[in-house]
Write a protein that holds these residues in place. Structure first.
Motif, PDB file in Angstrom:
ATOM      1  N   LEU A  16       0.839  -1.196   0.000  1.00 53.05           N
ATOM      2  CA  LEU A  16       0.000   0.000   0.000  1.00 53.05           C
ATOM      3  C   LEU A  16       0.875   1.246   0.000  1.00 53.05           C
ATOM      4  N   ASN A  17       0.376   2.320  -0.594  1.00 54.61           N
ATOM      5  CA  ASN A  17       1.107   3.583  -0.663  1.00 54.61           C
ATOM      6  C   ASN A  17       0.743   4.436   0.547  1.00 54.61           C
ATOM      7  N   CYS A  18       1.433   4.198   1.646  1.00 53.64           N
ATOM      8  CA  CYS A  18       1.098   4.837   2.930  1.00 53.64           C
ATOM      9  C   CYS A  18       1.060   6.363   2.856  1.00 53.64           C
ATOM     10  N   ALA A  19       2.004   6.977   2.175  1.00 54.13           N
ATOM     11  CA  ALA A  19       2.086   8.440   2.160  1.00 54.13           C
ATOM     12  C   ALA A  19       0.924   9.085   1.407  1.00 54.13           C
ATOM     13  N   LEU A  20       0.100   8.284   0.740  1.00 53.44           N
ATOM     14  CA  LEU A  20      -1.055   8.812   0.016  1.00 53.44           C
ATOM     15  C   LEU A  20      -2.366   8.479   0.733  1.00 53.44           C
ATOM     16  N   CYS A  21      -2.262   8.057   1.961  1.00 50.92           N
ATOM     17  CA  CYS A  21      -3.429   7.672   2.759  1.00 50.92           C
ATOM     18  C   CYS A  21      -3.921   8.872   3.575  1.00 50.92           C
ATOM     19  N   PRO A  22      -5.222   9.100   3.650  1.00 53.89           N
ATOM     20  CA  PRO A  22      -5.733  10.226   4.427  1.00 53.89           C
ATOM     21  C   PRO A  22      -5.354  10.157   5.909  1.00 53.89           C
ATOM     22  N   MET A  23      -5.197   8.975   6.455  1.00 57.29           N
ATOM     23  CA  MET A  23      -4.805   8.844   7.858  1.00 57.29           C
ATOM     24  C   MET A  23      -3.362   9.305   8.054  1.00 57.29           C
ATOM     25  N   TYR A  24      -2.484   8.948   7.134  1.00 59.45           N
ATOM     26  CA  TYR A  24      -1.082   9.370   7.197  1.00 59.45           C
ATOM     27  C   TYR A  24      -0.973  10.874   6.957  1.00 59.45           C
ATOM     28  N   GLU A 102       6.856  12.242  -5.446  1.00 56.79           N
ATOM     29  CA  GLU A 102       6.263  13.263  -6.315  1.00 56.79           C
ATOM     30  C   GLU A 102       4.742  13.253  -6.176  1.00 56.79           C
ATOM     31  N   LYS A 103       4.150  12.068  -6.109  1.00 56.09           N
ATOM     32  CA  LYS A 103       2.700  11.987  -5.930  1.00 56.09           C
ATOM     33  C   LYS A 103       2.285  12.604  -4.593  1.00 56.09           C
ATOM     34  N   GLU A 104       3.081  12.367  -3.550  1.00 57.48           N
ATOM     35  CA  GLU A 104       2.757  12.958  -2.252  1.00 57.48           C
ATOM     36  C   GLU A 104       2.815  14.488  -2.333  1.00 57.48           C
ATOM     37  N   ALA A 105       3.804  15.020  -3.035  1.00 61.93           N
ATOM     38  CA  ALA A 105       3.915  16.484  -3.184  1.00 61.93           C
ATOM     39  C   ALA A 105       2.708  17.037  -3.940  1.00 61.93           C
ATOM     40  N   ILE A 106       2.275  16.334  -4.976  1.00 58.68           N
ATOM     41  CA  ILE A 106       1.093  16.759  -5.736  1.00 58.68           C
ATOM     42  C   ILE A 106      -0.141  16.697  -4.836  1.00 58.68           C
ATOM     43  N   LEU A 107      -0.266  15.619  -4.083  1.00 65.14           N
ATOM     44  CA  LEU A 107      -1.402  15.489  -3.165  1.00 65.14           C
ATOM     45  C   LEU A 107      -1.435  16.651  -2.180  1.00 65.14           C
ATOM     46  N   ARG A 108      -0.308  16.994  -1.616  1.00 62.92           N
ATOM     47  CA  ARG A 108      -0.263  18.101  -0.646  1.00 62.92           C
ATOM     48  C   ARG A 108      -0.680  19.418  -1.303  1.00 62.92           C
ATOM     49  N   ARG A 121     -11.032  11.762  -1.238  1.00 64.03           N
ATOM     50  CA  ARG A 121     -11.175  11.696  -2.695  1.00 64.03           C
ATOM     51  C   ARG A 121      -9.863  12.083  -3.382  1.00 64.03           C
ATOM     52  N   PHE A 122      -9.219  13.127  -2.900  1.00 64.44           N
ATOM     53  CA  PHE A 122      -7.947  13.557  -3.476  1.00 64.44           C
ATOM     54  C   PHE A 122      -6.884  12.472  -3.273  1.00 64.44           C
ATOM     55  N   CYS A 123      -6.844  11.875  -2.084  1.00 65.26           N
ATOM     56  CA  CYS A 123      -5.889  10.792  -1.813  1.00 65.26           C
ATOM     57  C   CYS A 123      -6.121   9.620  -2.765  1.00 65.26           C
ATOM     58  N   LEU A 124      -7.356   9.262  -2.935  1.00 69.21           N
ATOM     59  CA  LEU A 124      -7.715   8.155  -3.815  1.00 69.21           C
ATOM     60  C   LEU A 124      -7.324   8.446  -5.259  1.00 69.21           C
ATOM     61  N   ALA A 125      -7.623   9.639  -5.726  1.00 68.21           N
ATOM     62  CA  ALA A 125      -7.297  10.016  -7.105  1.00 68.21           C
ATOM     63  C   ALA A 125      -5.794   9.990  -7.339  1.00 68.21           C
ATOM     64  N   VAL A 126      -5.021  10.520  -6.404  1.00 71.43           N
ATOM     65  CA  VAL A 126      -3.568  10.538  -6.570  1.00 71.43           C
ATOM     66  C   VAL A 126      -3.014   9.119  -6.551  1.00 71.43           C
ATOM     67  N   ASN A 127      -3.622   8.249  -5.764  1.00 70.20           N
ATOM     68  CA  ASN A 127      -3.221   6.841  -5.741  1.00 70.20           C
ATOM     69  C   ASN A 127      -3.474   6.155  -7.080  1.00 70.20           C
ATOM     70  N   LEU A 128      -4.621   6.439  -7.687  1.00 74.16           N
ATOM     71  CA  LEU A 128      -5.054   5.684  -8.857  1.00 74.16           C
ATOM     72  C   LEU A 128      -4.628   6.267 -10.205  1.00 74.16           C
ATOM     73  N   LEU A 129      -4.365   7.558 -10.262  1.00 77.59           N
ATOM     74  CA  LEU A 129      -4.041   8.199 -11.534  1.00 77.59           C
ATOM     75  C   LEU A 129      -2.537   8.264 -11.761  1.00 77.59           C
TER      76      LEU A 129
END
Length: 178
Positions: A16-24, A102-108, A121-129
């Motif tokens: 799992l991509n922990c840094a893209l999780c809403p809890m993290y 890079e995905k984490e930076a975009i998510l932030r 929703r943003f976390c999910l989108a960054v994970n999947l796209l």
């Protein structure tokens, strides 16, 4: 879990991509192997004796511990877990880790436009796209037309843009519940 620590907080032991999780992202979870406060995990317990950084390095992967794991999501999507493992294995964990940073930076950056209801929703989108799509959408948020929108309008615009990109990619922006 006592005795279980990891250096890489971007890709968990199980994929799992922990840094893209809403809890993290929200500061509620230290990520896989983050030390004290981590939940007990049967996969982590198994890895302690095997001395593997990722389950895909184990000769028994995928084992019975994975049965049913991908049938539903937790706080983070499990939809790409196996494909992400394959990517990390093929490209190398350093390359995969750089992509995830890079995905984490975009998510932030996207989270700056959160209206209080969009973080998951943003976390999910960054994970999947893919990164190319995410970079394109991020670039559009710095355009003048976007900056003239109100905060709520920015959140709605970004949500619509991510949903459209997900639809074109054949991804669904919602977690699967048990």
């Amino acid at each position: 879990m006592k005795g279980f620590e990891r250096k890489n907080k971007y890709l968990s032991l199980c994929g799992l991509n922990c840094a893209l999780c809403p809890m993290y992202v929200g500061g509620y979870c230290p990520a896989c192997g983050g030390g004290e406060g981590n939940q007990s995990c049967r996969i982590a317990a198994c890895s302690i004796g095997r001395k593997v950084e990722y389950c895909f390095e184990c000769g028994e992967y995928p084992c019975t511990r994975y049965e049913g794991m991908d049938d539903a999501d937790s706080f983070i999507t499990h939809k790409n877990r196996r494909a992400d493992f394959e990517r990390a294995k093929r490209a190398g964990t350093d390359v995969y880790g750089a992509e995830q940073r890079e995905k984490e930076a975009i998510l932030r950056e996207f989270l700056r436009f959160d209206d209080g209801r969009s973080k998951s929703r943003f976390c999910l989108a960054v994970n999947l796209l893919g990164l190319d799509v995410l970079r394109e959408i991020l670039a559009e948020t710095s355009e003048a037309a976007f900056s003239r929108l109100s905060g709520k309008e920015q959140a709605a615009w970004l949500t619509a843009r991510l949903r459209g990109a997900a639809e074109r990619a054949g991804a669904e922006l919602r977690l699967r519940k048990k």
